[in-house]
Write a protein that holds these residues in place. Structure first.
Motif, PDB file in Angstrom:
ATOM      1  N   ALA A 287      -0.028  14.701  30.098  1.00  0.00           N
ATOM      2  CA  ALA A 287       0.540  13.744  29.747  1.00  0.00           C
ATOM      3  C   ALA A 287       1.144  13.683  28.569  1.00  0.00           C
ATOM      4  O   ALA A 287       0.561  14.351  27.257  1.00  0.00           O
ATOM      5  CB  ALA A 287      -0.202  12.640  29.486  1.00  0.00           C
ATOM      6  N   ILE A 288       2.511  13.241  28.434  1.00  0.00           N
ATOM      7  CA  ILE A 288       2.784  13.410  27.235  1.00  0.00           C
ATOM      8  C   ILE A 288       4.135  12.732  26.353  1.00  0.00           C
ATOM      9  O   ILE A 288       4.908  12.830  28.111  1.00  0.00           O
ATOM     10  CB  ILE A 288       3.493  15.243  26.524  1.00  0.00           C
ATOM     11  CG1 ILE A 288       3.201  14.837  24.986  1.00  0.00           C
ATOM     12  CG2 ILE A 288       4.507  15.394  27.667  1.00  0.00           C
ATOM     13  CD1 ILE A 288       4.277  16.496  24.282  1.00  0.00           C
ATOM     14  N   PRO A 289       4.840  11.648  25.513  1.00  0.00           N
ATOM     15  CA  PRO A 289       5.844  11.199  25.752  1.00  0.00           C
ATOM     16  C   PRO A 289       6.970  12.202  25.306  1.00  0.00           C
ATOM     17  O   PRO A 289       7.252  13.152  24.459  1.00  0.00           O
ATOM     18  CB  PRO A 289       5.430  10.366  24.378  1.00  0.00           C
ATOM     19  CG  PRO A 289       4.448  10.729  23.946  1.00  0.00           C
ATOM     20  CD  PRO A 289       4.119  11.248  24.475  1.00  0.00           C
ATOM     21  N   PRO A 290       8.421  12.522  25.814  1.00  0.00           N
ATOM     22  CA  PRO A 290       9.245  12.993  25.575  1.00  0.00           C
ATOM     23  C   PRO A 290       9.209  13.663  23.819  1.00  0.00           C
ATOM     24  O   PRO A 290       9.869  14.803  23.902  1.00  0.00           O
ATOM     25  CB  PRO A 290      10.663  12.556  26.127  1.00  0.00           C
ATOM     26  CG  PRO A 290      10.048  10.915  26.765  1.00  0.00           C
ATOM     27  CD  PRO A 290       8.774  11.462  26.365  1.00  0.00           C
ATOM     28  N   ARG A 291       9.502  12.109  23.124  1.00  0.00           N
ATOM     29  CA  ARG A 291       9.433  12.266  21.558  1.00  0.00           C
ATOM     30  C   ARG A 291       8.485  13.545  20.529  1.00  0.00           C
ATOM     31  O   ARG A 291       9.007  14.719  20.715  1.00  0.00           O
ATOM     32  CB  ARG A 291       9.578  11.339  20.625  1.00  0.00           C
ATOM     33  CG  ARG A 291       8.081  10.886  20.483  1.00  0.00           C
ATOM     34  CD  ARG A 291       8.152   9.834  19.452  1.00  0.00           C
ATOM     35  NE  ARG A 291       6.838   9.488  19.948  1.00  0.00           N
ATOM     36  CZ  ARG A 291       6.147   8.782  20.505  1.00  0.00           C
ATOM     37  NH1 ARG A 291       6.835   7.970  21.985  1.00  0.00           N
ATOM     38  NH2 ARG A 291       4.844   8.189  20.957  1.00  0.00           N
ATOM     39  N   GLU A 292       7.534  13.801  21.616  1.00  0.00           N
ATOM     40  CA  GLU A 292       6.518  15.104  21.072  1.00  0.00           C
ATOM     41  C   GLU A 292       6.984  16.097  22.146  1.00  0.00           C
ATOM     42  O   GLU A 292       6.509  17.359  21.191  1.00  0.00           O
ATOM     43  CB  GLU A 292       4.930  14.999  21.664  1.00  0.00           C
ATOM     44  CG  GLU A 292       4.873  13.555  20.621  1.00  0.00           C
ATOM     45  CD  GLU A 292       3.268  13.279  20.974  1.00  0.00           C
ATOM     46  OE1 GLU A 292       1.801  14.105  21.636  1.00  0.00           O
ATOM     47  OE2 GLU A 292       3.008  12.194  21.047  1.00  0.00           O
ATOM     48  N   LEU A 293       7.774  16.740  23.351  1.00  0.00           N
ATOM     49  CA  LEU A 293       7.758  17.346  23.570  1.00  0.00           C
ATOM     50  C   LEU A 293       9.140  18.562  21.888  1.00  0.00           C
ATOM     51  O   LEU A 293      10.045  19.673  22.227  1.00  0.00           O
ATOM     52  CB  LEU A 293       8.698  17.725  24.295  1.00  0.00           C
ATOM     53  CG  LEU A 293       8.181  17.071  26.021  1.00  0.00           C
ATOM     54  CD1 LEU A 293       8.626  17.002  27.249  1.00  0.00           C
ATOM     55  CD2 LEU A 293       6.754  18.725  26.544  1.00  0.00           C
TER      56      LEU A 293
END
Ligand code: GLU
Length: 313
Positions: A287-293
Protein backbone atom coordinates in the motif's frame (compact mmCIF):
# COMPACT_ATOMS: atom_id res chain seq x y z
CA UNK A 1 13.89 31.55 -29.73
CA UNK A 2 10.85 29.44 -28.95
CA UNK A 3 9.50 29.90 -25.41
CA UNK A 4 9.33 26.63 -23.50
CA UNK A 5 5.75 25.80 -22.60
CA UNK A 6 4.53 24.95 -19.12
CA UNK A 7 4.18 21.21 -18.67
CA UNK A 8 0.54 20.21 -18.71
CA UNK A 9 -0.90 16.71 -18.71
CA UNK A 10 -4.51 15.66 -18.91
CA UNK A 11 -7.18 13.20 -17.91
CA UNK A 12 -9.63 12.88 -20.80
CA UNK A 13 -12.21 10.21 -19.98
CA UNK A 14 -15.36 9.55 -21.98
CA UNK A 15 -18.29 9.10 -19.62
CA UNK A 16 -19.63 5.93 -21.23
CA UNK A 17 -19.19 3.65 -18.21
CA UNK A 18 -17.44 3.36 -14.85
CA UNK A 19 -13.63 3.58 -14.91
CA UNK A 20 -11.98 0.15 -14.83
CA UNK A 21 -8.62 -1.09 -13.66
CA UNK A 22 -6.94 -0.32 -17.01
CA UNK A 23 -8.27 3.26 -17.00
CA UNK A 24 -6.97 3.68 -13.45
CA UNK A 25 -3.50 2.44 -14.43
CA UNK A 26 -3.33 4.90 -17.36
CA UNK A 27 -4.66 7.71 -15.16
CA UNK A 28 -2.08 6.98 -12.46
CA UNK A 29 0.69 7.02 -15.07
CA UNK A 30 -0.64 10.26 -16.62
CA UNK A 31 -0.69 11.89 -13.19
CA UNK A 32 2.80 10.62 -12.27
CA UNK A 33 4.19 11.71 -15.64
CA UNK A 34 2.96 15.30 -15.18
CA UNK A 35 3.69 15.55 -11.46
CA UNK A 36 7.18 14.07 -11.72
CA UNK A 37 7.98 16.77 -14.26
CA UNK A 38 6.61 19.42 -11.90
CA UNK A 39 3.71 19.99 -14.28
CA UNK A 40 0.00 20.68 -14.05
CA UNK A 41 -2.81 18.38 -14.97
CA UNK A 42 -6.26 19.15 -16.33
CA UNK A 43 -9.50 17.13 -16.39
CA UNK A 44 -11.33 17.24 -19.70
CA UNK A 45 -14.64 15.47 -20.05
CA UNK A 46 -14.98 13.85 -23.49
CA UNK A 47 -18.78 13.86 -23.63
CA UNK A 48 -19.02 14.39 -27.37
CA UNK A 49 -21.48 11.67 -28.20
CA UNK A 50 -24.90 12.51 -26.78
CA UNK A 51 -25.96 8.85 -27.07
CA UNK A 52 -23.00 7.44 -25.18
CA UNK A 53 -22.37 10.03 -22.49
CA UNK A 54 -23.88 9.61 -19.06
CA UNK A 55 -23.47 12.44 -16.59
CA UNK A 56 -23.76 10.21 -13.53
CA UNK A 57 -20.78 8.25 -14.93
CA UNK A 58 -18.90 11.49 -15.45
CA UNK A 59 -19.33 12.49 -11.83
CA UNK A 60 -18.29 9.05 -10.63
CA UNK A 61 -15.18 9.18 -12.83
CA UNK A 62 -14.04 12.42 -11.26
CA UNK A 63 -14.81 11.03 -7.81
CA UNK A 64 -12.95 7.76 -8.51
CA UNK A 65 -9.79 9.61 -9.53
CA UNK A 66 -9.95 11.80 -6.43
CA UNK A 67 -10.63 8.76 -4.25
CA UNK A 68 -7.38 7.20 -5.46
CA UNK A 69 -5.50 10.43 -4.64
CA UNK A 70 -5.14 11.85 -8.16
CA UNK A 71 -5.85 15.58 -8.29
CA UNK A 72 -5.94 18.15 -11.09
CA UNK A 73 -5.33 21.88 -11.25
CA UNK A 74 -8.15 22.90 -13.54
CA UNK A 75 -10.96 21.25 -15.41
CA UNK A 76 -14.36 19.68 -15.11
CA UNK A 77 -16.51 19.52 -12.95
CA UNK A 78 -15.51 22.88 -11.41
CA UNK A 79 -15.29 24.44 -14.86
CA UNK A 80 -17.83 23.42 -17.50
CA UNK A 81 -15.56 24.91 -20.17
CA UNK A 82 -13.59 21.66 -19.98
CA UNK A 83 -16.53 19.49 -21.13
CA UNK A 84 -16.46 18.81 -24.88
CA UNK A 85 -20.26 18.86 -25.13
CA UNK A 86 -20.15 22.66 -24.70
CA UNK A 87 -17.21 23.36 -27.02
CA UNK A 88 -18.92 22.85 -30.36
CA UNK A 89 -18.20 26.39 -31.58
CA UNK A 90 -14.45 25.77 -31.23
CA UNK A 91 -14.65 22.50 -33.17
CA UNK A 92 -16.72 24.24 -35.84
CA UNK A 93 -14.02 26.89 -36.19
CA UNK A 94 -11.35 24.25 -36.79
CA UNK A 95 -13.66 22.33 -39.12
CA UNK A 96 -14.23 25.46 -41.22
CA UNK A 97 -10.51 26.13 -41.32
CA UNK A 98 -9.87 22.63 -42.67
CA UNK A 99 -12.62 23.22 -45.22
CA UNK A 100 -10.99 26.48 -46.38
CA UNK A 101 -7.75 24.55 -46.90
CA UNK A 102 -9.57 22.04 -49.13
CA UNK A 103 -8.92 19.19 -46.70
CA UNK A 104 -12.52 18.04 -46.21
CA UNK A 105 -14.84 15.93 -48.33
CA UNK A 106 -18.34 14.65 -47.82
CA UNK A 107 -18.77 10.96 -47.09
CA UNK A 108 -21.95 8.91 -47.33
CA UNK A 109 -20.52 5.60 -46.03
CA UNK A 110 -22.33 4.83 -42.80
CA UNK A 111 -20.29 2.02 -41.27
CA UNK A 112 -17.54 3.76 -39.36
CA UNK A 113 -19.57 6.83 -38.65
CA UNK A 114 -21.53 5.86 -35.56
CA UNK A 115 -18.35 5.27 -33.56
CA UNK A 116 -16.52 8.37 -34.76
CA UNK A 117 -17.32 10.46 -31.69
CA UNK A 118 -15.49 7.95 -29.49
CA UNK A 119 -11.80 7.17 -29.35
CA UNK A 120 -11.16 4.22 -31.70
CA UNK A 121 -10.55 0.74 -30.36
CA UNK A 122 -8.37 -1.68 -32.32
CA UNK A 123 -10.16 -3.11 -35.32
CA UNK A 124 -12.66 -0.26 -35.53
CA UNK A 125 -10.72 1.67 -38.14
CA UNK A 126 -10.41 0.99 -41.81
CA UNK A 127 -7.36 2.71 -43.26
CA UNK A 128 -7.46 4.11 -46.74
CA UNK A 129 -9.58 6.80 -48.30
CA UNK A 130 -13.13 5.85 -49.16
CA UNK A 131 -14.68 6.10 -52.60
CA UNK A 132 -16.60 9.23 -51.60
CA UNK A 133 -13.38 11.19 -52.12
CA UNK A 134 -13.47 10.45 -55.84
CA UNK A 135 -17.13 10.40 -56.81
CA UNK A 136 -18.04 11.32 -60.37
CA UNK A 137 -20.44 14.19 -60.99
CA UNK A 138 -23.37 11.81 -61.50
CA UNK A 139 -22.60 9.74 -58.39
CA UNK A 140 -22.30 12.89 -56.34
CA UNK A 141 -25.61 14.21 -57.65
CA UNK A 142 -27.30 10.92 -56.77
CA UNK A 143 -26.05 11.06 -53.20
CA UNK A 144 -26.95 14.71 -52.81
CA UNK A 145 -30.47 13.90 -53.97
CA UNK A 146 -30.80 11.17 -51.31
CA UNK A 147 -32.21 11.79 -47.85
CA UNK A 148 -29.09 10.90 -45.91
CA UNK A 149 -26.92 13.89 -45.01
CA UNK A 150 -23.17 13.28 -45.38
CA UNK A 151 -20.51 12.98 -42.73
CA UNK A 152 -17.28 14.92 -43.34
CA UNK A 153 -13.88 13.32 -43.64
CA UNK A 154 -10.45 14.86 -43.51
CA UNK A 155 -8.21 13.96 -46.46
CA UNK A 156 -4.75 13.20 -45.13
CA UNK A 157 -1.63 13.67 -47.28
CA UNK A 158 0.69 10.85 -48.31
CA UNK A 159 3.09 11.87 -45.57
CA UNK A 160 5.05 9.92 -42.97
CA UNK A 161 4.87 11.14 -39.39
CA UNK A 162 7.30 9.99 -36.70
CA UNK A 163 6.24 10.09 -33.07
CA UNK A 164 8.88 9.68 -30.39
CA UNK A 165 6.70 8.09 -27.78
CA UNK A 166 7.84 8.73 -24.22
CA UNK A 167 7.31 5.09 -23.33
CA UNK A 168 7.41 3.08 -26.55
CA UNK A 169 10.04 5.00 -28.51
CA UNK A 170 9.84 5.66 -32.23
CA UNK A 171 6.49 5.08 -33.94
CA UNK A 172 6.31 5.76 -37.67
CA UNK A 173 3.08 5.95 -39.62
CA UNK A 174 2.22 6.90 -43.17
CA UNK A 175 -0.91 9.00 -42.71
CA UNK A 176 -2.60 8.00 -45.96
CA UNK A 177 -1.72 4.32 -46.12
CA UNK A 178 -1.81 3.32 -42.45
CA UNK A 179 -4.03 5.84 -40.71
CA UNK A 180 -6.27 6.85 -43.58
CA UNK A 181 -8.78 9.63 -43.99
CA UNK A 182 -10.83 10.06 -40.85
CA UNK A 183 -14.25 11.39 -39.95
CA UNK A 184 -14.27 14.85 -38.41
CA UNK A 185 -18.03 15.39 -38.30
CA UNK A 186 -20.80 12.84 -38.24
CA UNK A 187 -23.85 13.18 -40.47
CA UNK A 188 -25.90 14.28 -37.44
CA UNK A 189 -23.50 17.22 -36.93
CA UNK A 190 -21.66 15.75 -33.92
CA UNK A 191 -17.94 16.50 -34.21
CA UNK A 192 -15.69 13.46 -34.05
CA UNK A 193 -13.16 12.41 -31.43
CA UNK A 194 -10.08 12.96 -33.62
CA UNK A 195 -10.97 16.58 -34.32
CA UNK A 196 -12.20 17.45 -30.83
CA UNK A 197 -9.32 15.82 -28.94
CA UNK A 198 -6.74 17.50 -31.21
CA UNK A 199 -8.36 20.94 -31.00
CA UNK A 200 -8.65 20.64 -27.23
CA UNK A 201 -5.10 19.43 -26.68
CA UNK A 202 -4.00 22.43 -28.74
CA UNK A 203 -6.25 25.08 -27.15
CA UNK A 204 -5.86 23.77 -23.61
CA UNK A 205 -2.07 23.95 -23.87
CA UNK A 206 -1.57 20.23 -23.25
CA UNK A 207 2.09 19.28 -23.61
CA UNK A 208 1.98 15.65 -22.36
CA UNK A 209 -0.62 13.19 -23.61
CA UNK A 210 -0.48 9.98 -21.58
CA UNK A 211 -3.17 7.43 -22.37
CA UNK A 212 -3.57 3.73 -23.12
CA UNK A 213 -1.66 2.15 -25.99
CA UNK A 214 -4.76 1.42 -28.05
CA UNK A 215 -4.66 5.10 -29.08
CA UNK A 216 -1.04 5.04 -30.28
CA UNK A 217 -2.16 4.81 -33.92
CA UNK A 218 -4.18 8.04 -33.47
CA UNK A 219 -1.14 10.07 -32.36
CA UNK A 220 0.34 10.76 -35.84
CA UNK A 221 -2.92 12.14 -37.26
CA UNK A 222 -3.56 14.19 -34.12
CA UNK A 223 -0.09 15.70 -34.34
CA UNK A 224 -0.58 16.39 -38.04
CA UNK A 225 -3.99 17.97 -37.40
CA UNK A 226 -2.68 20.24 -34.63
CA UNK A 227 0.28 21.37 -36.74
CA UNK A 228 -2.00 21.89 -39.76
CA UNK A 229 -4.18 24.14 -37.59
CA UNK A 230 -1.09 26.12 -36.60
CA UNK A 231 -0.65 24.74 -33.08
CA UNK A 232 2.19 23.04 -31.22
CA UNK A 233 1.63 19.31 -30.80
CA UNK A 234 2.11 17.70 -27.39
CA UNK A 235 4.48 14.87 -26.61
CA UNK A 236 2.85 11.47 -26.39
CA UNK A 237 3.49 8.52 -24.07
CA UNK A 238 1.28 5.46 -24.35
CA UNK A 239 0.66 3.30 -21.32
CA UNK A 240 0.41 -0.49 -21.42
CA UNK A 241 -2.98 -2.14 -21.62
CA UNK A 242 -4.01 -4.45 -18.82
CA UNK A 243 -5.51 -7.83 -19.56
CA UNK A 244 -7.23 -10.47 -17.48
CA UNK A 245 -5.61 -13.91 -17.20
CA UNK A 246 -7.58 -15.13 -20.24
CA UNK A 247 -5.85 -12.45 -22.34
CA UNK A 248 -8.96 -10.34 -22.82
CA UNK A 249 -8.33 -6.61 -22.70
CA UNK A 250 -10.27 -4.90 -19.93
CA UNK A 251 -13.01 -2.74 -21.27
CA UNK A 252 -15.44 -0.21 -19.85
CA UNK A 253 -18.01 -1.70 -22.15
CA UNK A 254 -18.02 -5.14 -20.52
CA UNK A 255 -17.89 -3.74 -17.02
CA UNK A 256 -14.86 -5.79 -15.93
CA UNK A 257 -13.17 -4.83 -12.67
CA UNK A 258 -14.61 -1.38 -12.47
CA UNK A 259 -14.19 1.09 -9.65
CA UNK A 260 -17.55 0.33 -8.11
CA UNK A 261 -16.27 -3.15 -7.25
CA UNK A 262 -12.67 -2.21 -6.57
CA UNK A 263 -13.59 0.46 -4.03
CA UNK A 264 -15.44 -2.15 -1.98
CA UNK A 265 -12.35 -4.37 -1.78
CA UNK A 266 -9.35 -2.06 -1.50
CA UNK A 267 -8.33 1.15 0.22
CA UNK A 268 -6.95 3.86 -2.13
CA UNK A 269 -3.39 3.07 -1.00
CA UNK A 270 -3.84 -0.67 -1.52
CA UNK A 271 -5.20 -0.18 -5.02
CA UNK A 272 -2.46 2.33 -5.88
CA UNK A 273 0.18 -0.12 -4.64
CA UNK A 274 -1.19 -2.94 -6.78
CA UNK A 275 -1.34 -0.71 -9.86
CA UNK A 276 2.18 0.58 -9.22
CA UNK A 277 3.44 -3.00 -8.83
CA UNK A 278 1.86 -4.01 -12.16
CA UNK A 279 3.39 -0.91 -13.75
CA UNK A 280 6.88 -1.85 -12.56
CA UNK A 281 7.22 0.99 -10.04
CA UNK A 282 7.21 -1.18 -6.90
CA UNK A 283 8.80 -4.57 -6.23
CA UNK A 284 5.81 -5.70 -4.17
CA UNK A 285 2.11 -4.72 -4.25
CA UNK A 286 2.37 -2.82 -0.96
CA UNK A 287 0.00 0.00 0.00
CA UNK A 288 1.23 3.49 -0.93
CA UNK A 289 -0.39 6.84 -1.73
CA UNK A 290 0.20 8.16 -5.30
CA UNK A 291 2.25 11.15 -4.12
CA UNK A 292 4.90 8.82 -2.68
CA UNK A 293 5.34 7.28 -6.12
CA UNK A 294 6.36 10.61 -7.70
CA UNK A 295 10.09 10.23 -6.89
CA UNK A 296 10.01 6.58 -8.05
CA UNK A 297 8.37 7.27 -11.40
CA UNK A 298 10.36 6.41 -14.50
CA UNK A 299 8.93 5.28 -17.84
CA UNK A 300 11.96 2.98 -18.18
CA UNK A 301 10.53 0.78 -15.39
CA UNK A 302 7.07 0.46 -16.93
CA UNK A 303 6.70 -2.76 -18.96
CA UNK A 304 5.95 -2.60 -22.66
CA UNK A 305 3.18 -4.72 -24.07
CA UNK A 306 0.10 -6.06 -22.34
CA UNK A 307 0.25 -6.51 -18.55
CA UNK A 308 -1.42 -9.56 -17.03
CA UNK A 309 -3.25 -8.38 -13.92
CA UNK A 310 -3.07 -11.88 -12.38
CA UNK A 311 0.06 -11.04 -10.39
CA UNK A 312 -1.77 -8.45 -8.29
CA UNK A 313 -5.53 -9.13 -8.52
N1 GLU B 1 -11.78 9.84 -24.19
C1 GLU B 1 -10.93 8.73 -24.57
C2 GLU B 1 -11.32 7.52 -23.76
O1 GLU B 1 -11.87 7.63 -22.69
C3 GLU B 1 -9.48 9.04 -24.40
C4 GLU B 1 -9.01 9.96 -25.44
C5 GLU B 1 -7.56 10.40 -25.35
O2 GLU B 1 -6.91 10.20 -24.31
O3 GLU B 1 -7.08 10.96 -26.34
O4 GLU B 1 -11.06 6.41 -24.23
Amino acid sequence: MEMSRAIRGRFAPSPSGRLHLGNMASSLLAWLDARSLGGEIIFRLEDLDPERSYMDCARLMAEDLRWLGLDWDSGWPEDDGFAQGGRTALYRGAFEELGRRGLLYRCWCSRAERLAASAPHPGEEQPGSCKCRRLSGAELAAREAGKRPPAYKCAVPDETVTIIDGHLGEYVQNLAREGGDFIVRRSDGVFAYQLAASVDDMLMGVTRVVRAEDLLSSAPRQRWLIETLGGAAPEYAHAPLLAAADGRKLSKRDGSLHMGELRKIYTPEQLTGRLAFLCGLLDRPEAIPPRELIPLFDWGRVPRGVIDIGAAF
